[in-house]
Design an enzyme around this catalytic site. Structure first.
Site, PDB file in Angstrom:
ATOM      1  N   ARG A   1      -2.358   7.639  -9.600  1.00 63.76           N
ATOM      2  CA  ARG A   1      -1.678   8.533  -8.653  1.00 63.76           C
ATOM      3  C   ARG A   1      -1.968   9.965  -9.093  1.00 63.76           C
ATOM      4  NH1 ARG A   1       2.764  10.279 -11.551  1.00 63.76           N
ATOM      5  NH2 ARG A   1       3.732   8.768 -12.958  1.00 63.76           N
TER       6      ARG A   1
ATOM      7  N   HIS B   1       5.258  11.184  -9.960  1.00 65.28           N
ATOM      8  CA  HIS B   1       5.824   9.864  -9.658  1.00 65.28           C
ATOM      9  C   HIS B   1       6.594   9.909  -8.346  1.00 65.28           C
ATOM     10  CE1 HIS B   1       7.546   5.918 -10.337  1.00 65.28           C
ATOM     11  NE2 HIS B   1       8.744   6.425 -10.131  1.00 65.28           N
TER      12      HIS B   1
ATOM     13  N   TYR C   1       3.207  14.695 -19.371  1.00 65.65           N
ATOM     14  CA  TYR C   1       2.816  13.449 -20.019  1.00 65.65           C
ATOM     15  C   TYR C   1       1.377  13.018 -19.702  1.00 65.65           C
ATOM     16  CZ  TYR C   1       4.365  11.672 -15.429  1.00 65.65           C
ATOM     17  OH  TYR C   1       4.544  11.477 -14.079  1.00 65.65           O
TER      18      TYR C   1
END
Length: 371
Positions: free
Chosen positions: A270, A274, A284
């Site tokens: 992706r 999120h 991250y």
């Protein structure tokens, strides 16, 4: 200090490697859009190839517009889909109208292409109950927010299809993080035990929110978890629409022929956060990792393949983009025209026969709303 067994009956390392070696990644198109596995090529006409590309381009525009609308406060919950178009749309493209989709919260594109009006998808995002007033003949459920719950539901829907003698399948999706949920194993185990016609897709986009895939499990692949449930599993290049289509179509054929469920792991990514609810992927994920996966972009790969066959052009893509923008604009108008949601609406549709305690509250709210 523990000592080694002198006559160990199990070579644990060798046994594990024997399982892992069975799960090689299926790929048909490489990153340059070249066919590298002619034997696995699905039987798709030129028109079908063009239609699949049209849907992928359209959905990329829908994703961009949905992110913008979310930031404007015109949509509610939204989980970006860019990067996962091949995984989502090629798997849906391999289905038939009678098949049933039980989506996760990122899987709105599949149910839209399966027949849910776009205006209702927007209303679902806003939390309006009309968003999931699913039209007759559209075989989808609303996107599941509880991670992994759709796997158990899919096992039940698929078993119902089997008992009715329906030649159709139930398909569901979760991410790599969803495979750590108990519902994931319960779903595939139940479906396997009853040979229910189900397809379970793991969209391994490398991160469960911020948790990297390698911290989810010690398993080398997620597809190998199928072994424990006694069902077939396969790893697919999830940025390759032809590979995803081929794997899904084959799983469907096995299912309707009474051979039970299949677990498909699509290796994808992706590009966005999120969800739009405050997630920051730069905390991250590295820029190098993002760049690495951008080179595998499913739209770029498939575009090259179709252009080499003379089936796609910049003009065709522009037409799709403009059509998507117009459709989105019209769907928003329809969503905006929906009646304002009232508390009494929710109460009246909750029960076939409203309990006495709610009847009393209903009258109170009805009086408030009339003022």
């Amino acid at each position: 200090m523990a000592s080694k067994l002198k006559n160990a009956q199990l070579d644990a390392k060798k046994a594990l490697e024997a399982v892992e070696e069975q799960f090689q990644t299926l790929q048909i198109l490489n990153e340059q859009g070249e066919v590298v596995n002619e034997a696995a090529m699905p039987n798709l006409t030129d028109e079908q190839l063009q239609e699949l590309m049209r849907r992928m381009v359209y959905t990329r525009i829908l994703d961009q517009r949905s992110i913008s609308l979310n930031r404007q406060g015109r949509l509610g919950f939204y989980a970006p889909t860019a990067g996962q178009e091949a995984s989502q749309l090629a798997s849906q493209f391999a289905l038939e109208t009678e098949d049933f989709i039980l989506p996760g919260y990122r899987d709105v594109p599949q149910i839209v292409w399966h027949g849910l009006p776009l205006s209702q998808a927007f209303l679902w995002s806003r939390g309006h109950f009309e968003g999931m007033n699913i039209p007759e003949g559209v075989n989808v459920l609303h996107p599941q927010i509880i991670i992994g719950a759709q796997y158990v539901q899919t096992a039940g829907v698929a078993l119902g299809m089997k008992k009715r003698g329906t030649k159709a399948v139930a398909i569901t999706y979760t991410g790599d993080g969803g495979t750590s949920q108990g519902d994931f194993y319960e779903g595939i185990n139940f479906a396997g035990a009853y040979k229910a016609p189900a397809i379970f897709v793991i969209q391994n986009n490398q991160f469960a929110i911020s948790t990297p895939r390698e911290k989810q499990t010690a398993a080398k692949t997620l597809a190998q978890k199928a072994v424990a449930a006694g069902i077939p599993g396969i790893v697919v290049d999830g940025m390759d629409p032809l590979a995803v289509y081929a794997a899904t179509r084959e799983a469907r054929e096995r299912a309707i022929n009474g051979e039970g469920p299949t677990l498909i792991e699509t290796l994808t990514y992706r590009y966005g956060p999120h969800t739009m609810a405050g997630d920051d992927p730069t905390r991250y994920r590295t820029a190098d990792l993002d760049n690495e996966w951008e080179k595998k972009d499913p739209l770029v790969r498939f575009r090259k393949f179709l252009e080499n066959k003379g089936l796609w052009s910049e003009e065709k893509e522009t037409e799709v983009i403009e059509q998507a923008k117009e459709d989105i604009k019209e769907a928003l108008k329809q969503a905006d025209a929906a009646p304002k949601q009232k508390v009494t609406d929710l109460m009246s549709i909750m029960y076939e026969e409203m309990p006495q305690t709610l009847k009393e509250q209903y009258e109170l709210y009805k009086e408030k709303e009339s003022k």
